[in-house]
Each structure stands twice: as C-alpha cells, then as structure tokens.
Design an enzyme around this catalytic site. Sequence first.
Site, mmCIF file in Angstrom:
data_model
loop_
_atom_site.group_PDB
_atom_site.id
_atom_site.type_symbol
_atom_site.label_atom_id
_atom_site.label_comp_id
_atom_site.label_asym_id
_atom_site.label_seq_id
_atom_site.Cartn_x
_atom_site.Cartn_y
_atom_site.Cartn_z
ATOM 1 N N ASN A 7 1.021 -1.527 -0.378
ATOM 2 C CA ASN A 7 -0.298 0.030 0.033
ATOM 3 C C ASN A 7 1.097 1.239 -0.203
ATOM 4 O O ASN A 7 1.622 1.702 0.651
ATOM 5 C CB ASN A 7 -0.866 -0.056 1.591
ATOM 6 C CG ASN A 7 -1.889 1.068 0.932
ATOM 7 O OD1 ASN A 7 -1.981 1.697 0.413
ATOM 8 N ND2 ASN A 7 -2.939 0.877 2.249
ATOM 9 N N ARG A 99 -2.343 -2.142 -2.979
ATOM 10 C CA ARG A 99 -3.663 -1.709 -3.432
ATOM 11 C C ARG A 99 -3.732 -0.420 -3.925
ATOM 12 O O ARG A 99 -2.741 0.634 -4.304
ATOM 13 C CB ARG A 99 -3.567 -0.574 -1.670
ATOM 14 C CG ARG A 99 -4.997 0.316 -1.879
ATOM 15 C CD ARG A 99 -4.939 0.751 -0.261
ATOM 16 N NE ARG A 99 -6.707 0.959 0.481
ATOM 17 C CZ ARG A 99 -6.580 2.561 1.073
ATOM 18 N NH1 ARG A 99 -5.566 3.001 1.173
ATOM 19 N NH2 ARG A 99 -7.541 3.031 0.627
ATOM 20 N N HIS A 189 -13.099 3.486 -0.348
ATOM 21 C CA HIS A 189 -12.936 2.347 0.948
ATOM 22 C C HIS A 189 -14.377 0.710 0.229
ATOM 23 O O HIS A 189 -13.860 0.115 1.355
ATOM 24 C CB HIS A 189 -13.398 2.851 2.489
ATOM 25 C CG HIS A 189 -13.467 3.758 2.687
ATOM 26 N ND1 HIS A 189 -13.577 5.041 4.192
ATOM 27 C CD2 HIS A 189 -11.669 4.733 3.098
ATOM 28 C CE1 HIS A 189 -13.140 5.419 4.697
ATOM 29 N NE2 HIS A 189 -11.296 4.731 4.017
ATOM 30 N N ARG A 250 -11.686 15.780 6.866
ATOM 31 C CA ARG A 250 -12.323 16.217 5.942
ATOM 32 C C ARG A 250 -13.549 16.373 6.526
ATOM 33 O O ARG A 250 -14.457 15.794 7.596
ATOM 34 C CB ARG A 250 -12.314 15.255 4.989
ATOM 35 C CG ARG A 250 -10.926 14.466 5.225
ATOM 36 C CD ARG A 250 -11.644 13.860 3.271
ATOM 37 N NE ARG A 250 -10.223 13.498 2.714
ATOM 38 C CZ ARG A 250 -9.862 11.836 2.556
ATOM 39 N NH1 ARG A 250 -10.848 10.460 3.768
ATOM 40 N NH2 ARG A 250 -8.971 11.154 2.750
ATOM 41 N N GLU A 396 -8.451 -5.098 5.164
ATOM 42 C CA GLU A 396 -8.143 -5.088 4.254
ATOM 43 C C GLU A 396 -6.578 -5.703 3.067
ATOM 44 O O GLU A 396 -7.168 -5.792 1.671
ATOM 45 C CB GLU A 396 -7.820 -3.218 3.524
ATOM 46 C CG GLU A 396 -8.941 -2.678 3.562
ATOM 47 C CD GLU A 396 -8.791 -0.944 4.722
ATOM 48 O OE1 GLU A 396 -8.740 -0.288 3.159
ATOM 49 O OE2 GLU A 396 -8.534 -1.194 5.039
#
Length: 414
Positions: A7, A99, A189, A250, A396
């Site tokens: 990743n 990823r 996601h 965010r 993940e």
Amino acid sequence: MNILVLNCGSSSLKFQIIDTDLEKIEKGTDRELAKGLIERIGSEALITYKVEGKPPLKLTSPLRDHKAALNHIIKWLTSGEAQIPGIETLEDIHAIGHRTVHGGEEFKRSVRIDNEVIAKMEDNIELAPLHNPANLKGIYAAREVFGPSVPQVGVFDTAFHSTMPETAYLYPIPYQYYRRYKIRKYGFHGTSHRYIGYRYRMLTGKSREETNIITLHLGNGASACAIKNGKSIDTSMGFTPLEGLMMGTRCGDIDATIIDFLAHKEGASLDEIFNMLNKRSGLLGISGLTNDMRDLEVEIDEHKDRRAQLAIDMFCGKITKYIGAYMAAMNGADAICFSAGIGENAPEIRAKVCETLGFLGIQIDKKANNKMIRGKEGLISTPDSKIQVFVIPTNEELVLARDTCRVVQNVPMP
Ligand code: AMP
C-alpha cells in the site's frame, strides 16, 4: 503462496506478507507472516518491521525512493534477519498485490497488472492526483525489483462500488460533464466495505443475495455503504473521498457555494480552500483541537470541552443521517456493521449513533458493546433488537492477498 501486499503513499510504503491459497481462503486459514511500515521515503526513513510472534523492530535508514524502500524490505526478509519460516530468498515471494485507489470506470474487479493496465491507471491520475501516482510508484518499483516473472495484481478501492446504479452515482449537474469528464460518484474504502460484507456472511451464515446491510468504515477517513443483495448500491464518498460523512480532518458534505464565498472573503486560492476542507476540517476543524477521537474523549472527560463535544455530536449526527437515508434507499436493512479505528474501538460512539436510531427498534447490549474493542468481532445488539448491530474489524490486506491469489490462479472473483 506467499503474497506481498503493498500500500504505497506518496512518501510511505505499508506492506504485509500473507500466506494464502485457494484452500486456505476456503477454510479461512490464511496467515499474516510479517508486516511493516516505511515512512518519510525521500529522506531519513522511519522503518518498522514486525514478524508474527516477535516484538517490532524500529530503525531508520536513508531511502531515496520507493525502489530503495522495497529493496530494504527484501534485504530484511532474505538476509536471515527476519527469520520468517518459508521465506529465504526473493523467489519465496510468489506474487504482489497492490492497493490501488482509483480504478475509474474501467476496473470493476481486481486485475493482473500489465502495460495496458498501467496505461489506464496513468490515464486515471487526473481523477486521483494524490493517490494514483503513489500507487504507480510502488508498481514501477516492484516491477524493477522483482522482474516481470512475479505477477502483480491491482486491487481497486473503487471496484466494489461499481455496482451502484446510475441514479446513485450521477450528480445532478448537466449530464455532458459526466460524458465528457466522467464526473460521477466513484466511492472509496471499497475493499473494506467488501470485507465487512464477507465477514457478516461468515458470522450469520447468510448468502451474498441475502446480505442487506449498512457498513460503516469509521477511521480517520470515514464512509458508509448501503449493501443490498450483497452489492454496493450507494456509498457516502463521491467523486473524491471528500464527500459524505464528517471525518477526522475532511469536512464531508457541504454546500459547494461555500468554496467560492470563502475564496473571496479570505482572498484564498482554490488550492488553499481545498487544503482546508481536506486537512483542517472535520473533527479537527470543529473542535479546534485534534482529529483523534481518543483525544476528544479525554478533553470532554477532563475539561468538559464544549467544542470537543460538539465535534462528536456532529460526527455521530452525520452517521445517523446516512443510516436513515440508506435504510430508506434499501427498503430496510438487516444489520449495521461498525468498523475501522473509531468503529472498532469507540463503544460510546457506537452507542450514541444507535441510541438515536432507537425508533427503528435498534437496541444495544451495553456489556457486549463495551467489550467489543481492540480487534474483537461480534454482535453488540440485544436478541430482540429489530436490526442487528455488529463490530467487524476490517482487514483490507487480507482481501488484497486473496484477490491476488485468485487473479494469479485465474479463478473468478467472488
Ligand atoms: P484508522 O484510520 O482506521 O486507522 O482510524 C484511526 C482513528 O481511529 C484515530 O484517528 C482515532 O480517531 C480512532 N481511534 C483509534 N483508537 C481509538 C479508541 N480507542 N477510541 C476512540 N477512537 C479511536
């Protein structure tokens, strides 16, 4: 099969080595052998390596780029230092899973990376200027270090949401902008929401078609997903990860006009405004203190900080609102599943969200809720709750490793 899962961020590289194959996937016996994180690539990098059952190793080393970082990992793995059974040489890594954040409309499932895939990912840089170039750096580096004989697979964060209907993914702006520039909701996601859906099926024995749930990935980035008959039919993140729930830094949903208004009032550039919306908003923006939920809870306990409380109230309020909207969009759901840093570790947040949803007949088992932390998985609603509530720690990396194995072995994606 030993899969190296990568990743890559712009100056970071997270990895895991997972031992898996089709039989292990079936039985759920695949195992994480090692993992690590390299940060500050480009200068004196901070490195953490961890082998199953051993204490973590922390060190620093000047690493110029992602290729140097990958070479550092390989040296650690193959020099006898890491001592991972079954991994002695470079040949003991059989495939690499990346990823990859943005698959645009092209990638609806995980794919073997070849020149054509790389070219399409390069085309998608425009859609994900922060993420795709970093992912590509990892891919170029792995190709150089491992050579063309080691298969590489891209697992896209947007792919799971490719089943959204047009009504959910289009924005109500002139249609020509979708046609011309592919402006639409992509959602992110996806790998996490997909894994949560899979674990829900394992926990309840339901089939994919019977899976009607709302999944909540609540970490520093946060998103909700409506999964109907096993497929994503809507999700809260949009064209970029900025849309949707309130997050650590965010803003989530806001009126687009604020951007123009603030740019004029503050004499700020669009870059500055978007930097503020991505990095200085959310829990941090409202509390004025931190984006970390743990610290906000301490501020409330110790100082009764009003704005820390306000930030948490707003955070929970947005989640409740999305759950309500998705309940309506799905014509009801059987379960709500909490995941990621906050979802897995903050019982008070889960309780607060679910209390507001009491009118739906949701009842939380307080004891079970308080116990379900630090990686524990299970049901936190009472037996007579009309909708089940689960905590499901996300993984993940496992999805990445399993998809890589399936692609390499040419078996269809589930
Ligand atoms: P993630 O992005 O999934 O790694 O989640 C990171 C976030 O999870 C942190 O910024 C915290 O806000 C939150 N978090 C982690 N541990 C806890 C905890 N014990 N209680 C509350 N929030 C937590």
